[in-house]
Design a protein around this motif. Structure first.
Motif, PDB file in Angstrom:
ATOM      1  N   PRO A  48       5.640   4.995  -5.210  1.00  0.00           N
ATOM      2  CA  PRO A  48       4.345   5.579  -5.597  1.00  0.00           C
ATOM      3  C   PRO A  48       3.178   4.742  -5.072  1.00  0.00           C
ATOM      4  O   PRO A  48       3.199   3.508  -5.186  1.00  0.00           O
ATOM      5  CB  PRO A  48       4.399   5.540  -7.135  1.00  0.00           C
ATOM      6  CG  PRO A  48       5.859   5.556  -7.463  1.00  0.00           C
ATOM      7  CD  PRO A  48       6.513   4.762  -6.376  1.00  0.00           C
ATOM      8  N   PRO A  49       2.172   5.388  -4.482  1.00  0.00           N
ATOM      9  CA  PRO A  49       1.013   4.672  -3.930  1.00  0.00           C
ATOM     10  C   PRO A  49       0.327   3.810  -4.980  1.00  0.00           C
ATOM     11  O   PRO A  49       0.201   4.213  -6.142  1.00  0.00           O
ATOM     12  CB  PRO A  49       0.094   5.802  -3.449  1.00  0.00           C
ATOM     13  CG  PRO A  49       1.010   6.967  -3.240  1.00  0.00           C
ATOM     14  CD  PRO A  49       2.073   6.839  -4.287  1.00  0.00           C
ATOM     15  N   ALA A  53       5.338  -1.896  -7.438  1.00  0.00           N
ATOM     16  CA  ALA A  53       6.507  -1.944  -6.565  1.00  0.00           C
ATOM     17  C   ALA A  53       6.125  -1.725  -5.110  1.00  0.00           C
ATOM     18  O   ALA A  53       6.680  -2.371  -4.206  1.00  0.00           O
ATOM     19  CB  ALA A  53       7.530  -0.901  -7.008  1.00  0.00           C
ATOM     20  N   GLU A  54       5.179  -0.822  -4.866  1.00  0.00           N
ATOM     21  CA  GLU A  54       4.756  -0.572  -3.490  1.00  0.00           C
ATOM     22  C   GLU A  54       4.103  -1.810  -2.889  1.00  0.00           C
ATOM     23  O   GLU A  54       4.360  -2.177  -1.730  1.00  0.00           O
ATOM     24  CB  GLU A  54       3.771   0.592  -3.426  1.00  0.00           C
ATOM     25  CG  GLU A  54       3.437   0.984  -1.983  1.00  0.00           C
ATOM     26  CD  GLU A  54       2.127   1.739  -1.846  1.00  0.00           C
ATOM     27  OE1 GLU A  54       2.062   2.645  -1.005  1.00  0.00           O
ATOM     28  OE2 GLU A  54       1.168   1.391  -2.558  1.00  0.00           O
ATOM     29  N   LYS A  55       3.278  -2.495  -3.685  1.00  0.00           N
ATOM     30  CA  LYS A  55       2.622  -3.711  -3.202  1.00  0.00           C
ATOM     31  C   LYS A  55       3.650  -4.788  -2.878  1.00  0.00           C
ATOM     32  O   LYS A  55       3.537  -5.491  -1.874  1.00  0.00           O
ATOM     33  CB  LYS A  55       1.634  -4.212  -4.258  1.00  0.00           C
ATOM     34  CG  LYS A  55       0.447  -3.285  -4.474  1.00  0.00           C
ATOM     35  CD  LYS A  55      -0.430  -3.769  -5.611  1.00  0.00           C
ATOM     36  CE  LYS A  55      -1.576  -2.792  -5.879  1.00  0.00           C
ATOM     37  NZ  LYS A  55      -2.396  -3.200  -7.056  1.00  0.00           N
ATOM     38  N   LEU A  90      13.237   1.427  -6.584  1.00  0.00           N
ATOM     39  CA  LEU A  90      13.241   2.793  -7.115  1.00  0.00           C
ATOM     40  C   LEU A  90      14.217   2.933  -8.271  1.00  0.00           C
ATOM     41  O   LEU A  90      13.927   3.629  -9.258  1.00  0.00           O
ATOM     42  CB  LEU A  90      13.593   3.782  -6.005  1.00  0.00           C
ATOM     43  CG  LEU A  90      12.477   4.105  -5.013  1.00  0.00           C
ATOM     44  CD1 LEU A  90      13.036   4.885  -3.833  1.00  0.00           C
ATOM     45  CD2 LEU A  90      11.367   4.913  -5.710  1.00  0.00           C
ATOM     46  N   LYS A  91      15.383   2.306  -8.170  1.00  0.00           N
ATOM     47  CA  LYS A  91      16.362   2.393  -9.251  1.00  0.00           C
ATOM     48  C   LYS A  91      15.883   1.649 -10.489  1.00  0.00           C
ATOM     49  O   LYS A  91      16.176   2.040 -11.614  1.00  0.00           O
ATOM     50  CB  LYS A  91      17.707   1.842  -8.775  1.00  0.00           C
ATOM     51  CG  LYS A  91      18.461   2.796  -7.858  1.00  0.00           C
ATOM     52  CD  LYS A  91      19.852   2.279  -7.545  1.00  0.00           C
ATOM     53  CE  LYS A  91      20.612   3.281  -6.677  1.00  0.00           C
ATOM     54  NZ  LYS A  91      20.859   4.558  -7.368  1.00  0.00           N
ATOM     55  N   GLY A  96       7.481   2.762 -10.282  1.00  0.00           N
ATOM     56  CA  GLY A  96       7.017   1.594  -9.550  1.00  0.00           C
ATOM     57  C   GLY A  96       6.198   0.609 -10.350  1.00  0.00           C
ATOM     58  O   GLY A  96       5.522  -0.248  -9.784  1.00  0.00           O
ATOM     59  N   GLN A  97       6.270   0.684 -11.681  1.00  0.00           N
ATOM     60  CA  GLN A  97       5.452  -0.181 -12.516  1.00  0.00           C
ATOM     61  C   GLN A  97       6.191  -1.411 -13.024  1.00  0.00           C
ATOM     62  O   GLN A  97       5.602  -2.278 -13.662  1.00  0.00           O
ATOM     63  CB  GLN A  97       4.907   0.617 -13.710  1.00  0.00           C
ATOM     64  CG  GLN A  97       4.042   1.802 -13.330  1.00  0.00           C
ATOM     65  CD  GLN A  97       2.878   1.413 -12.433  1.00  0.00           C
ATOM     66  OE1 GLN A  97       2.226   0.376 -12.641  1.00  0.00           O
ATOM     67  NE2 GLN A  97       2.611   2.218 -11.409  1.00  0.00           N
ATOM     68  N   ARG A  98       7.493  -1.490 -12.749  1.00  0.00           N
ATOM     69  CA  ARG A  98       8.282  -2.628 -13.239  1.00  0.00           C
ATOM     70  C   ARG A  98       9.139  -3.166 -12.107  1.00  0.00           C
ATOM     71  O   ARG A  98       9.765  -2.415 -11.367  1.00  0.00           O
ATOM     72  CB  ARG A  98       9.171  -2.181 -14.405  1.00  0.00           C
ATOM     73  CG  ARG A  98      10.037  -3.292 -14.984  1.00  0.00           C
ATOM     74  CD  ARG A  98      10.853  -2.782 -16.162  1.00  0.00           C
ATOM     75  NE  ARG A  98      11.871  -1.817 -15.782  1.00  0.00           N
ATOM     76  CZ  ARG A  98      13.071  -2.148 -15.299  1.00  0.00           C
ATOM     77  NH1 ARG A  98      13.383  -3.427 -15.085  1.00  0.00           N
ATOM     78  NH2 ARG A  98      13.953  -1.213 -14.991  1.00  0.00           N
ATOM     79  N   LEU A  99       9.173  -4.477 -11.987  1.00  0.00           N
ATOM     80  CA  LEU A  99      10.015  -5.104 -10.975  1.00  0.00           C
ATOM     81  C   LEU A  99      11.444  -5.239 -11.489  1.00  0.00           C
ATOM     82  O   LEU A  99      11.678  -5.246 -12.696  1.00  0.00           O
ATOM     83  CB  LEU A  99       9.456  -6.479 -10.608  1.00  0.00           C
ATOM     84  CG  LEU A  99       8.082  -6.480  -9.928  1.00  0.00           C
ATOM     85  CD1 LEU A  99       7.666  -7.896  -9.564  1.00  0.00           C
ATOM     86  CD2 LEU A  99       8.082  -5.587  -8.689  1.00  0.00           C
ATOM     87  N   PRO A 100      12.406  -5.330 -10.601  1.00  0.00           N
ATOM     88  CA  PRO A 100      13.814  -5.364 -11.018  1.00  0.00           C
ATOM     89  C   PRO A 100      14.165  -6.582 -11.869  1.00  0.00           C
ATOM     90  O   PRO A 100      13.661  -7.688 -11.645  1.00  0.00           O
ATOM     91  CB  PRO A 100      14.582  -5.410  -9.686  1.00  0.00           C
ATOM     92  CG  PRO A 100      13.611  -4.924  -8.674  1.00  0.00           C
ATOM     93  CD  PRO A 100      12.266  -5.351  -9.137  1.00  0.00           C
TER      94      PRO A 100
END
Length: 216
Positions: A48-49, A53-55, A90-91, A96-100
């Motif tokens: 997501p833009p 996560a995108e950053k 993505l999983k 895209g608001q949380r890092l793995p």
């Protein structure tokens, strides 16, 4: 011999043919490079833009790009590494608001254990840049357990099959050897072995060692 003021009709025939030798087929390496760059752009647009996560993915790409420019890696390897990173992000969170977290890494590698090495660069990047402590190591025991469960389901399904033709018999032996004896062998190879049916069982001899299987 030709003279000034005259033209040679043979040259009119040879000239187009000669130009044909100058045609250059598209270079295979250049085509692969173009494909890799296109797929990298596609990968960078998966998240997501403006999301976190995108950053992170774009920041990771800058690191990979720097390694490409310094000759430490190739576009092809960078593409694979970037794809693994995008898939994990993505999983972990499709928004895209949380890092793995480590659980996300473990679940990802459960589904794709062969991606452990490809994912290592990204987990190391996250550890350095975002103060995490991720490990991209496939859980071997868990993978073995999952394989066993999958084999068990396949064997149960085959046992219920009403038609047990020759193809079924070979498949039964291949799956049975792996499930009951942890012996993996191809269907082509098993057809070269000694196989006997005795009572309610099947005896398979491989390199002078016998393996018993239920005959269903």
């Amino acid at each position: 011999m030709t003279h000034a003021g005259f033209f040679n009709p043979i040259m009119l025939i040879l000239l187009p043919i000669s130009w044909g030798f100058l045609r250059v087929e598209p270079d295979a390496q250049a085509k692969r490079l173009h494909s890799d760059k296109r797929r990298i752009r596609e990968c960078l647009s998966l998240l997501p833009p403006t999301s976190q996560a995108e950053k992170v993915l774009h920041s990771y790409w800058k690191q990979l790009e720097s390694r490409i420019m310094s000759g430490k890696t190739s576009y092809s390897s960078a593409r694979l590494a970037l794809r693994a990173a995008a898939s994990l992000l993505l999983k972990a969170d499709s928004a895209g608001q949380r890092l793995p977290a480590q659980d996300d890494v473990d679940h990802y590698l459960e589904a794709a254990p062969g991606q452990a090495a490809t994912l290592t660069g990204f987990t190391n990047f996250l550890n350095r840049q975002h103060d995490t402590s991720l490990k991209s190591v496939a859980n071997e025991s868990r993978s073995i357990k999952q394989r066993k469960e999958k084999l068990a389901r396949s064997i149960m399904k085959m046992a219920k099959c009403p038609e047990k033709d020759e193809a079924w018999q070979w498949e039964w032996i291949v799956l049975g050897l792996e499930y009951f004896h942890d012996r993996r062998i191809s269907r082509k190879a098993i057809q070269q072995q000694k196989i006997e049916t005795k009572g309610d069982g099947i005896w398979v001899t491989i390199k002078d060692k016998q393996y018993w299987l239920p005959a269903t």
